[in-house]
Design a protein around this motif. Structure first.
Motif, PDB file in Angstrom:
ATOM      1  N   VAL A   1      16.542  62.093  36.046  1.00 22.25           N
ATOM      2  CA  VAL A   1      15.678  62.153  34.866  1.00 22.25           C
ATOM      3  C   VAL A   1      16.367  62.883  33.718  1.00 22.25           C
ATOM      4  CG1 VAL A   1      13.469  62.998  33.966  1.00 22.25           C
ATOM      5  CG2 VAL A   1      13.561  61.954  36.217  1.00 22.25           C
ATOM      6  N   VAL A   2      17.150  63.928  34.019  1.00 23.60           N
ATOM      7  CA  VAL A   2      17.907  64.605  32.964  1.00 23.60           C
ATOM      8  C   VAL A   2      18.913  63.631  32.342  1.00 23.60           C
ATOM      9  CG1 VAL A   2      19.652  66.383  32.498  1.00 23.60           C
ATOM     10  CG2 VAL A   2      17.598  66.959  33.777  1.00 23.60           C
ATOM     11  N   GLY A   3      19.497  62.752  33.165  1.00 21.21           N
ATOM     12  CA  GLY A   3      20.387  61.714  32.630  1.00 21.21           C
ATOM     13  C   GLY A   3      19.657  60.817  31.646  1.00 21.21           C
ATOM     14  N   LEU A   4      18.434  60.409  32.007  1.00 20.98           N
ATOM     15  CA  LEU A   4      17.606  59.606  31.092  1.00 20.98           C
ATOM     16  C   LEU A   4      17.304  60.396  29.822  1.00 20.98           C
ATOM     17  CD1 LEU A   4      14.956  58.126  33.577  1.00 20.98           C
ATOM     18  CD2 LEU A   4      16.791  56.866  32.468  1.00 20.98           C
ATOM     19  N   MET A   5      16.958  61.676  29.997  1.00 23.09           N
ATOM     20  CA  MET A   5      16.587  62.511  28.857  1.00 23.09           C
ATOM     21  C   MET A   5      17.756  62.685  27.889  1.00 23.09           C
ATOM     22  SD  MET A   5      14.885  66.326  28.904  1.00 23.09           S
ATOM     23  CE  MET A   5      16.443  67.203  29.193  1.00 23.09           C
ATOM     24  N   LEU A   6      18.954  62.920  28.430  1.00 18.94           N
ATOM     25  CA  LEU A   6      20.123  63.094  27.560  1.00 18.94           C
ATOM     26  C   LEU A   6      20.456  61.797  26.830  1.00 18.94           C
ATOM     27  CD1 LEU A   6      22.423  65.373  29.730  1.00 18.94           C
ATOM     28  CD2 LEU A   6      21.074  66.003  27.729  1.00 18.94           C
ATOM     29  N   GLY A   7      20.258  60.662  27.519  1.00 15.62           N
ATOM     30  CA  GLY A   7      20.449  59.373  26.853  1.00 15.62           C
ATOM     31  C   GLY A   7      19.466  59.202  25.704  1.00 15.62           C
ATOM     32  N   SER A   8      18.203  59.587  25.952  1.00 18.60           N
ATOM     33  CA  SER A   8      17.162  59.504  24.925  1.00 18.60           C
ATOM     34  C   SER A   8      17.450  60.450  23.771  1.00 18.60           C
ATOM     35  CB  SER A   8      15.799  59.834  25.556  1.00 18.60           C
ATOM     36  OG  SER A   8      14.787  59.951  24.583  1.00 18.60           O
ATOM     37  N   TRP A   9      17.809  61.695  24.114  1.00 20.17           N
ATOM     38  CA  TRP A   9      18.025  62.708  23.073  1.00 20.17           C
ATOM     39  C   TRP A   9      19.288  62.446  22.263  1.00 20.17           C
ATOM     40  CZ3 TRP A   9      16.590  68.236  25.223  1.00 20.17           C
ATOM     41  CH2 TRP A   9      15.222  68.235  25.558  1.00 20.17           C
ATOM     42  N   MET A  10      20.294  61.871  22.890  1.00 18.61           N
ATOM     43  CA  MET A  10      21.513  61.581  22.141  1.00 18.61           C
ATOM     44  C   MET A  10      21.278  60.395  21.208  1.00 18.61           C
ATOM     45  SD  MET A  10      24.379  63.302  22.268  1.00 18.61           S
ATOM     46  CE  MET A  10      24.741  63.829  23.939  1.00 18.61           C
ATOM     47  N   ALA A  11      20.634  59.348  21.726  1.00 20.88           N
ATOM     48  CA  ALA A  11      20.370  58.164  20.908  1.00 20.88           C
ATOM     49  C   ALA A  11      19.388  58.472  19.782  1.00 20.88           C
ATOM     50  CB  ALA A  11      19.820  57.030  21.781  1.00 20.88           C
ATOM     51  N   GLY A  12      18.456  59.416  20.023  1.00 19.52           N
ATOM     52  CA  GLY A  12      17.462  59.768  19.010  1.00 19.52           C
ATOM     53  C   GLY A  12      17.914  60.865  18.066  1.00 19.52           C
ATOM     54  N   GLY A  13      19.136  61.363  18.233  1.00 25.82           N
ATOM     55  CA  GLY A  13      19.653  62.393  17.336  1.00 25.82           C
ATOM     56  C   GLY A  13      19.158  63.795  17.644  1.00 25.82           C
ATOM     57  N   VAL A  14      18.532  63.990  18.813  1.00 26.53           N
ATOM     58  CA  VAL A  14      17.986  65.302  19.160  1.00 26.53           C
ATOM     59  C   VAL A  14      19.113  66.303  19.414  1.00 26.53           C
ATOM     60  CG1 VAL A  14      16.569  66.586  20.809  1.00 26.53           C
ATOM     61  CG2 VAL A  14      15.864  64.298  20.085  1.00 26.53           C
TER      62      VAL A  14
ATOM     63  N   LEU B   1      18.985  54.635  27.674  1.00 37.19           N
ATOM     64  CA  LEU B   1      18.586  55.579  28.717  1.00 37.19           C
ATOM     65  C   LEU B   1      19.458  55.429  29.951  1.00 37.19           C
ATOM     66  CD1 LEU B   1      14.672  55.452  28.567  1.00 37.19           C
ATOM     67  CD2 LEU B   1      16.223  56.958  27.347  1.00 37.19           C
ATOM     68  N   ASN B   2      19.813  54.214  30.274  1.00 39.93           N
ATOM     69  CA  ASN B   2      20.571  53.957  31.495  1.00 39.93           C
ATOM     70  C   ASN B   2      22.063  54.215  31.321  1.00 39.93           C
ATOM     71  OD1 ASN B   2      20.763  53.221  34.196  1.00 39.93           O
ATOM     72  ND2 ASN B   2      21.070  51.059  33.733  1.00 39.93           N
ATOM     73  N   TYR B   3      22.614  53.789  30.172  1.00 40.09           N
ATOM     74  CA  TYR B   3      24.062  53.866  29.990  1.00 40.09           C
ATOM     75  C   TYR B   3      24.495  54.863  28.910  1.00 40.09           C
ATOM     76  CZ  TYR B   3      23.949  49.603  32.754  1.00 40.09           C
ATOM     77  OH  TYR B   3      23.730  48.681  33.746  1.00 40.09           O
ATOM     78  N   GLY B   4      23.536  55.442  28.189  1.00 42.58           N
ATOM     79  CA  GLY B   4      23.873  56.438  27.185  1.00 42.58           C
ATOM     80  C   GLY B   4      24.399  55.834  25.900  1.00 42.58           C
ATOM     81  N   VAL B   5      25.029  56.671  25.084  1.00 43.90           N
ATOM     82  CA  VAL B   5      25.560  56.231  23.790  1.00 43.90           C
ATOM     83  C   VAL B   5      26.989  56.720  23.633  1.00 43.90           C
ATOM     84  CG1 VAL B   5      23.290  56.267  22.682  1.00 43.90           C
ATOM     85  CG2 VAL B   5      24.733  58.291  22.576  1.00 43.90           C
ATOM     86  N   THR B   6      27.703  56.063  22.728  1.00 45.92           N
ATOM     87  CA  THR B   6      29.075  56.469  22.408  1.00 45.92           C
ATOM     88  C   THR B   6      29.167  56.728  20.916  1.00 45.92           C
ATOM     89  OG1 THR B   6      29.973  55.117  24.205  1.00 45.92           O
ATOM     90  CG2 THR B   6      31.504  55.807  22.463  1.00 45.92           C
ATOM     91  N   THR B   7      29.631  57.904  20.552  1.00 47.92           N
ATOM     92  CA  THR B   7      29.829  58.244  19.148  1.00 47.92           C
ATOM     93  C   THR B   7      31.263  57.896  18.765  1.00 47.92           C
ATOM     94  OG1 THR B   7      28.203  60.035  19.255  1.00 47.92           O
ATOM     95  CG2 THR B   7      29.794  60.101  17.445  1.00 47.92           C
ATOM     96  N   GLU B   8      31.398  57.020  17.770  1.00 48.22           N
ATOM     97  CA  GLU B   8      32.716  56.554  17.366  1.00 48.22           C
ATOM     98  C   GLU B   8      33.502  57.656  16.645  1.00 48.22           C
ATOM     99  OE1 GLU B   8      33.941  53.688  18.206  1.00 48.22           O
ATOM    100  OE2 GLU B   8      32.073  53.014  19.156  1.00 48.22           O
TER     101      GLU B   8
END
Length: 497
Positions: A79-92, A296-303
């Motif tokens: 769930v923390v993995g999901l949360m970090l994916g959400s927070w990174m994609a949402g700019g949190v 949420l599943n695969y996260g995000v990549t910052t270029e």
């Protein structure tokens, strides 16, 4: 069940386990971390147990029981993995980093990081939630301010484990007095004498380290900090309202909402911020537009911009993650560790070593404290589980402490001063794997986790000097003897029934 395994064979199992992990981690580096070594160590332990009459079905049940003890931890990791994916994609997380860099003074950054994590973990009772939210952001802030990630991680871990030990909401803080026969608030008050000085020393050390670092040539350059702030604001739409999800998670856990629902709430609260970052919540597979499920599943990549400095490249890595899938490596390590831990616990291998250590203590106060804390460290290393590192030594040393007329709160304090606090030192332990996964660092952070290694030393010093070691009255000891007799009678009746 089989016969008691000889001590030399128990020691052989431990030697083989250490040798396999050393080979896997230090020599055959292409094989990854300790996964395969732990499975083979478990297989060797099982063979030794079978030669002594233990059946595989019994050992398998022990492995499954060990895995069951870690299931909540595994679910939290996912769930923390999901949360970090959400927070990174949402700019949190980028917003937390941005405002942290602007607000925190570089010279007191390490002390501030430790203090902030102490407050959050004290409120939530969870070192994991603290490291997975506040810790991730502080690693980014520290990088921007010119601090090595291992240094920042040490301060984060020190603060996170302070609250994990001292909060009445923490599971280990409740478990230790339950095992030792103390009560919760006596236990917490007694820990103030060891954890309090360790925490103060840690803050002083972090202040000195911070002033030394900012005063050196490696200290932060304001031009670089401006460049970093510009990079974050160009890559993400940072805003104070993006801090709502972490505030919710901290408040929810502090208000005694169970960890998993609180973390899932944090995942959901991150979703409305996706459009602020130009990301879709729904997605469109036909047009190859990813949605919330993908992030949420695969996260995000910052270029990383072309020609970017090494600092920006490192920061871009911290602003990228692999979502829930990024946690699967850690989860697989925990499962491999439980194969070995479950076998050595269920077959009595670990228990035999504990009994030998009780004898080595020779009933002296300092010897009991030293052996108890060493046993906690050994169980953390070999059984890979901080709960076992509290339960097993607590069970084995309880009567020895009582017969030395030491109050139960002395034992419960020892269990936490070593069992809880050193669990993150070993990469294959559930806590060690989690801290490294959340903070994206190796074991290099351990020397900087000042609270975690100085706390056991203070506890051992108290054991030998007698400082704060409360003794029982004769009446209290007689009551304990009566309770032992009652338990024996009940056990005999149960056998006869």
């Amino acid at each position: 069940m089989g016969r008691k395994i000889p001590m030399w064979q128990c020691i052989l199992v431990m030697v083989v386990m250490i040798a396999l992990i050393f080979w896997n981690v230090m020599i055959d580096t292409e094989a990854g971390e300790a996964h395969v070594a732990l499975v083979f160590a478990g297989a060797f332990a099982a063979i030794i147990a079978m030669l002594n009459g233990w059946k595989w079905s019994y050992m398998e049940a022990g492995v499954l029981a060990a895995i069951n003890r870690t299931m909540q931890a595994i679910l939290i990791l996912a769930v923390v993995g999901l949360m970090l994916g959400s927070w990174m994609a949402g700019g949190v997380v980028p917003s937390m980093m941005y405002f942290g860099i602007k607000v925190i003074s570089p010279s007191i950054f390490l002390a501030t990081a430790c203090l902030l994590c102490s407050i959050v973990s004290l409120a939530t009772g969870s070192s994991w939630s603290t490291a997975g939210s506040m810790g991730v952001a502080l690693i980014g802030v520290g990088t921007a301010l010119g601090f090595p990630a291992v240094m920042t991680a040490g301060a984060v871990v020190s603060g996170a484990y302070f609250g994990d030990k001292m909060s009445p909401l923490s599971d280990t803080t409740n478990l230790a007095p339950a095992v030792a026969g103390s009560n919760l608030f006596d236990h917490i008050k007694h820990m103030v004498f060891t954890t309090g000085p360790a925490w103060i020393i840690a803050l002083i050390v972090y202040l000195i380290m911070g002033f030394m670092h900012t005063g050196s040539s490696e200290g932060p350059d304001m031009g670089t900090i401006d460049e970093i702030l510009g990079f974050i604001s160009d890559s993400y739409n940072v805003s104070l309202i993006c801090l709502i999800p972490p505030v919710f998670v901290i408040a929810a856990v502090a208000l005694k909402l169970p960890a998993l629902p609180a973390l899932i709430g944090g995942v959901v609260l991150g979703l409305p911020f996706f459009p602020m970052q130009g990301r879709s919540i729904i997605g469109n597979g036909a047009e190859e537009i990813p949605g919330a499920g993908s992030y949420l599943n695969y996260g995000v990549t910052t270029e990383v911009p072309e020609g970017a400095s090494s600092v920006l490249s490192e920061l871009a890595g911290l602003l990228s993650n692999e979502g829930m899938q990024g946690m699967m490596w850690t989860i697989s390590l925990i499962l491999c560790a439980m194969v070995f831990g479950g076998i050595v616990d269920s077959t009595g291998i670990m228990g035999s070593i504990a009994v030998a250590m009780v004898k080595l203590a020779r009933g002296t106060r300092g010897g009991l404290v030293l052996m108890t804390e060493l046993m906690c460290i050994i169980v953390n290393a070999l059984c890979c589980d901080q709960y076992l590192a509290i339960i097993l030594p607590g069970r084995m040393f309880k009567e020895a402490f009582e017969d030395r007329r030491l109050a139960p709160k002395n034992l419960s304090r020892c269990l936490e001063d070593s069992g809880t606090i050193t669990s993150n030192f070993f990469p294959w332990n559930t806590c060690g794997a989690t801290m490294r996964s959340f903070l994206q660092v190796g074991s290099g952070y351990i020397p900087y986790a000042v609270l975690n290694w100085i706390n056991p030393l203070i506890s051992i010093f108290y054991g030998f000097t007698g400082i704060t070691m409360t003794e029982m009255t004769e009446e209290e000891y007689q009551k304990i003897l009566e309770e032992r007799e009652k338990e024996k009678e009940e056990a005999l009746k149960a056998l006869e029934a």
